[in-house]
Design a protein around this motif. Structure first.
Motif, PDB file in Angstrom:
ATOM      1  N   GLY A   1      36.865  19.531  34.218  1.00  0.00           N
ATOM      2  CA  GLY A   1      37.377  18.445  35.040  1.00  0.00           C
ATOM      3  C   GLY A   1      37.763  18.878  36.431  1.00  0.00           C
ATOM      4  O   GLY A   1      38.630  18.305  37.033  1.00  0.00           O
ATOM      5  N   GLY A   2      37.156  19.975  36.978  1.00  0.00           N
ATOM      6  CA  GLY A   2      37.431  20.407  38.326  1.00  0.00           C
ATOM      7  C   GLY A   2      38.608  21.357  38.439  1.00  0.00           C
ATOM      8  O   GLY A   2      38.863  21.896  39.493  1.00  0.00           O
ATOM      9  N   ARG A   3      39.377  21.498  37.366  1.00  0.00           N
ATOM     10  CA  ARG A   3      40.523  22.407  37.400  1.00  0.00           C
ATOM     11  C   ARG A   3      40.379  23.421  36.285  1.00  0.00           C
ATOM     12  O   ARG A   3      39.830  23.137  35.233  1.00  0.00           O
ATOM     13  CB  ARG A   3      41.820  21.627  37.208  1.00  0.00           C
ATOM     14  N   GLN A   4      40.907  24.609  36.539  1.00  0.00           N
ATOM     15  CA  GLN A   4      40.909  25.625  35.493  1.00  0.00           C
ATOM     16  C   GLN A   4      42.016  25.322  34.509  1.00  0.00           C
ATOM     17  O   GLN A   4      43.048  24.753  34.872  1.00  0.00           O
ATOM     18  CB  GLN A   4      41.129  27.017  36.088  1.00  0.00           C
ATOM     19  N   ARG A   5      41.774  25.719  33.266  1.00  0.00           N
ATOM     20  CA  ARG A   5      42.823  25.488  32.280  1.00  0.00           C
ATOM     21  C   ARG A   5      43.999  26.416  32.551  1.00  0.00           C
ATOM     22  O   ARG A   5      43.844  27.497  33.112  1.00  0.00           O
ATOM     23  CB  ARG A   5      42.289  25.648  30.867  1.00  0.00           C
ATOM     24  N   ARG A   6      45.163  25.984  32.139  1.00  0.00           N
ATOM     25  CA  ARG A   6      46.395  26.729  32.389  1.00  0.00           C
ATOM     26  C   ARG A   6      46.356  28.081  31.667  1.00  0.00           C
ATOM     27  O   ARG A   6      45.974  28.157  30.519  1.00  0.00           O
ATOM     28  CB  ARG A   6      47.582  25.914  31.910  1.00  0.00           C
ATOM     29  N   GLY A   7      46.730  29.153  32.343  1.00  0.00           N
ATOM     30  CA  GLY A   7      46.749  30.477  31.743  1.00  0.00           C
ATOM     31  C   GLY A   7      45.403  31.170  31.753  1.00  0.00           C
ATOM     32  O   GLY A   7      45.273  32.263  31.229  1.00  0.00           O
ATOM     33  N   ALA A   8      44.375  30.543  32.324  1.00  0.00           N
ATOM     34  CA  ALA A   8      43.046  31.153  32.366  1.00  0.00           C
ATOM     35  C   ALA A   8      43.018  32.231  33.449  1.00  0.00           C
ATOM     36  O   ALA A   8      43.654  32.095  34.492  1.00  0.00           O
ATOM     37  CB  ALA A   8      41.988  30.099  32.667  1.00  0.00           C
ATOM     38  N   PRO A   9      42.284  33.324  33.199  1.00  0.00           N
ATOM     39  CA  PRO A   9      42.195  34.375  34.220  1.00  0.00           C
ATOM     40  C   PRO A   9      41.441  33.880  35.452  1.00  0.00           C
ATOM     41  O   PRO A   9      40.534  33.048  35.353  1.00  0.00           O
ATOM     42  CB  PRO A   9      41.434  35.495  33.515  1.00  0.00           C
ATOM     43  N   THR A  10      41.832  34.375  36.615  1.00  0.00           N
ATOM     44  CA  THR A  10      41.185  33.984  37.864  1.00  0.00           C
ATOM     45  C   THR A  10      40.493  35.151  38.565  1.00  0.00           C
ATOM     46  O   THR A  10      39.745  34.943  39.502  1.00  0.00           O
ATOM     47  CB  THR A  10      42.214  33.393  38.849  1.00  0.00           C
ATOM     48  N   LYS A  11      40.785  36.391  38.099  1.00  0.00           N
ATOM     49  CA  LYS A  11      40.178  37.547  38.755  1.00  0.00           C
ATOM     50  C   LYS A  11      39.972  38.685  37.764  1.00  0.00           C
ATOM     51  O   LYS A  11      40.635  38.756  36.730  1.00  0.00           O
ATOM     52  CB  LYS A  11      41.022  38.006  39.936  1.00  0.00           C
ATOM     53  N   LEU A  12      39.056  39.543  38.122  1.00  0.00           N
ATOM     54  CA  LEU A  12      38.762  40.755  37.371  1.00  0.00           C
ATOM     55  C   LEU A  12      39.218  41.913  38.232  1.00  0.00           C
ATOM     56  O   LEU A  12      38.833  42.010  39.402  1.00  0.00           O
ATOM     57  CB  LEU A  12      37.249  40.826  37.127  1.00  0.00           C
ATOM     58  N   VAL A  13      40.078  42.790  37.684  1.00  0.00           N
ATOM     59  CA  VAL A  13      40.676  43.871  38.469  1.00  0.00           C
ATOM     60  C   VAL A  13      40.322  45.212  37.830  1.00  0.00           C
ATOM     61  O   VAL A  13      40.478  45.383  36.620  1.00  0.00           O
ATOM     62  CB  VAL A  13      42.212  43.709  38.540  1.00  0.00           C
ATOM     63  N   VAL A  14      39.856  46.157  38.648  1.00  0.00           N
ATOM     64  CA  VAL A  14      39.617  47.517  38.180  1.00  0.00           C
ATOM     65  C   VAL A  14      40.944  48.256  38.275  1.00  0.00           C
ATOM     66  O   VAL A  14      41.483  48.419  39.363  1.00  0.00           O
ATOM     67  CB  VAL A  14      38.529  48.221  39.022  1.00  0.00           C
ATOM     68  N   SER A  15      41.485  48.689  37.114  1.00  0.00           N
ATOM     69  CA  SER A  15      42.804  49.318  37.109  1.00  0.00           C
ATOM     70  C   SER A  15      42.738  50.837  37.007  1.00  0.00           C
ATOM     71  O   SER A  15      43.723  51.506  37.298  1.00  0.00           O
ATOM     72  CB  SER A  15      43.658  48.750  35.976  1.00  0.00           C
ATOM     73  N   GLU A  16      41.602  51.404  36.588  1.00  0.00           N
ATOM     74  CA  GLU A  16      41.432  52.864  36.545  1.00  0.00           C
ATOM     75  C   GLU A  16      40.002  53.195  36.902  1.00  0.00           C
ATOM     76  O   GLU A  16      39.090  52.409  36.652  1.00  0.00           O
ATOM     77  CB  GLU A  16      41.722  53.416  35.142  1.00  0.00           C
ATOM     78  N   GLY A  17      39.810  54.375  37.474  1.00  0.00           N
ATOM     79  CA  GLY A  17      38.469  54.822  37.837  1.00  0.00           C
ATOM     80  C   GLY A  17      38.312  54.934  39.342  1.00  0.00           C
ATOM     81  O   GLY A  17      39.269  54.783  40.102  1.00  0.00           O
ATOM     82  N   THR A  18      37.081  55.181  39.774  1.00  0.00           N
ATOM     83  CA  THR A  18      36.827  55.397  41.203  1.00  0.00           C
ATOM     84  C   THR A  18      37.010  54.136  42.030  1.00  0.00           C
ATOM     85  O   THR A  18      37.255  54.228  43.226  1.00  0.00           O
ATOM     86  CB  THR A  18      35.403  55.943  41.426  1.00  0.00           C
ATOM     87  N   LEU A  19      36.909  52.962  41.432  1.00  0.00           N
ATOM     88  CA  LEU A  19      37.046  51.700  42.176  1.00  0.00           C
ATOM     89  C   LEU A  19      38.404  51.042  41.940  1.00  0.00           C
ATOM     90  O   LEU A  19      38.530  49.832  42.058  1.00  0.00           O
ATOM     91  CB  LEU A  19      35.932  50.732  41.769  1.00  0.00           C
ATOM     92  N   THR A  20      39.427  51.824  41.612  1.00  0.00           N
ATOM     93  CA  THR A  20      40.758  51.277  41.327  1.00  0.00           C
ATOM     94  C   THR A  20      41.209  50.352  42.452  1.00  0.00           C
ATOM     95  O   THR A  20      41.119  50.694  43.623  1.00  0.00           O
ATOM     96  CB  THR A  20      41.781  52.416  41.152  1.00  0.00           C
ATOM     97  N   GLY A  21      41.669  49.164  42.064  1.00  0.00           N
ATOM     98  CA  GLY A  21      42.141  48.188  43.044  1.00  0.00           C
ATOM     99  C   GLY A  21      41.101  47.158  43.416  1.00  0.00           C
ATOM    100  O   GLY A  21      41.424  46.149  44.035  1.00  0.00           O
ATOM    101  N   THR A  22      39.861  47.354  43.035  1.00  0.00           N
ATOM    102  CA  THR A  22      38.803  46.393  43.346  1.00  0.00           C
ATOM    103  C   THR A  22      39.045  45.111  42.553  1.00  0.00           C
ATOM    104  O   THR A  22      39.344  45.156  41.370  1.00  0.00           O
ATOM    105  CB  THR A  22      37.423  46.967  42.992  1.00  0.00           C
TER     106      THR A  22
END
Length: 173
Positions: free
Chosen positions: A70-91
């Motif tokens: 319906g044009g909106r994301q459901r509540r509590g749904a993830p909005t981003k993918l984050v690299v937390s470890e490795g060479t691209l940390t913070g991406t």
């Protein structure tokens, strides 16, 4: 047949034979060692992972339709993918309903410079219910969700660690 014609045919056959041997060795080498991953940017760029990710990752292509909510994301749904470890940390990659490919291949959404990652290692995609699914694409070293090796496409809970070699990726709000 003249001696000259016979000699030319022998040399031609020898050249084709050597060409075949060289191609066969290259195919075996690429199967054993994979494709060569080249270093992009300078050492200074390694300290800026978001800039490095923009340089190495092509813009994501829409491979699957976004879930209709319906044009909106459901509540509590993830909005981003984050690299937390490795060479691209913070991406960070914004989740916009497209499939995200992970691996060493240059056309992957997130290009992993990791010896333990395959060229086409895994993918993360939304299902019709708005959940995000991680799928291992037949990689050699496997894809892990928390500490469990994936054998089938599996829903990813918010904040769960997806491990590919030395790289850890999480879905976040």
């Amino acid at each position: 047949m003249s001696e000259l014609t016979l000699t030319v045919m022998r040399l031609g056959f020898l050249a084709v034979l050597w060409l075949f041997v060289i191609v066969a060795v290259q195919v075996i080498r690429s199967d054993l060692f994979g494709t060569r991953v080249t270093q992009r940017g300078s050492r200074r760029d390694a300290n800026r992972p978001q800039q490095a990710a923009r340089q190495t990752a092509p813009p994501p292509q829409r491979q699957q339709a976004a879930p209709s909510t319906g044009g909106r994301q459901r509540r509590g749904a993830p909005t981003k993918l984050v690299v937390s470890e490795g060479t691209l940390t913070g991406t960070t990659v914004a989740l916009q309903g497209q499939t995200i490919s992970l691996g060493r291949a240059h056309d992957s959404t997130i290009v992993l410079d990791d010896d333990y990652a395959s060229s086409r290692h895994a993918r993360i995609y939304p299902d019709r219910d708005g959940q995000w699914i991680v799928e291992d694409l037949g990689s050699t070293n496997g894809t892990y969700l928390d500490r469990t090796r994936l054998t089938t496409p599996t829903p990813v809970p918010l904040g769960a660690a997806i491990r590919i070699g030395k790289t850890v990726i999480e879905l976040r709000k």
